[in-house]
Design a protein around this motif. Structure first.
Motif: not given
Length: 95
Positions: A1-5, A9-15, A24-26
């Motif tokens: 499983x790999x995440x897209x950028x 960003x969605x995970x960061x927004x939820x948090x 986000x790339x890092x």
């Protein structure tokens, strides 16, 4: 499983964490490395391996239960701002 950028960003927004494109790339790279490690760990054959409650099977050495320090109450209370009848006096906090 790999995440897209976009997923990062969605995970960061939820948090409720604001991140730049570079961050986000890092983070995407770091999270994908973690998911790769988890995938490798899940592929390990653990058939026949008994669960352990602790990594070390040995018991702890216990020391004898005895007093090793003398009574230092007078010394400790001698530097306290206020003492009365062997008790520390503190300002009233709750009314």
């Amino acid at each position: 499983m790999s995440l897209s950028k976009e997923e990062v960003r969605h995970i960061a927004e939820l948090a409720r964490i604001g991140i730049s494109d570079a961050e986000a790339r890092a983070v995407q790279g770091q999270l994908n490395e973690i998911f790769e490690l988890i995938g490798k760990m899940q592929q390990v054959d653990t058939e026949g391996v008994e669960p352990m409650s602790h990594a070390h099977g040995s018991a702890l050495r216990l020391r004898e239960d005895k007093v090793t320090e003398g009574d230092q109450r007078e010394q400790f209370q001698s530097v306290a701002p206020q003492v009365e009848a062997g008790l520390y006096l503190v300002p009233k906090v709750i009314e």
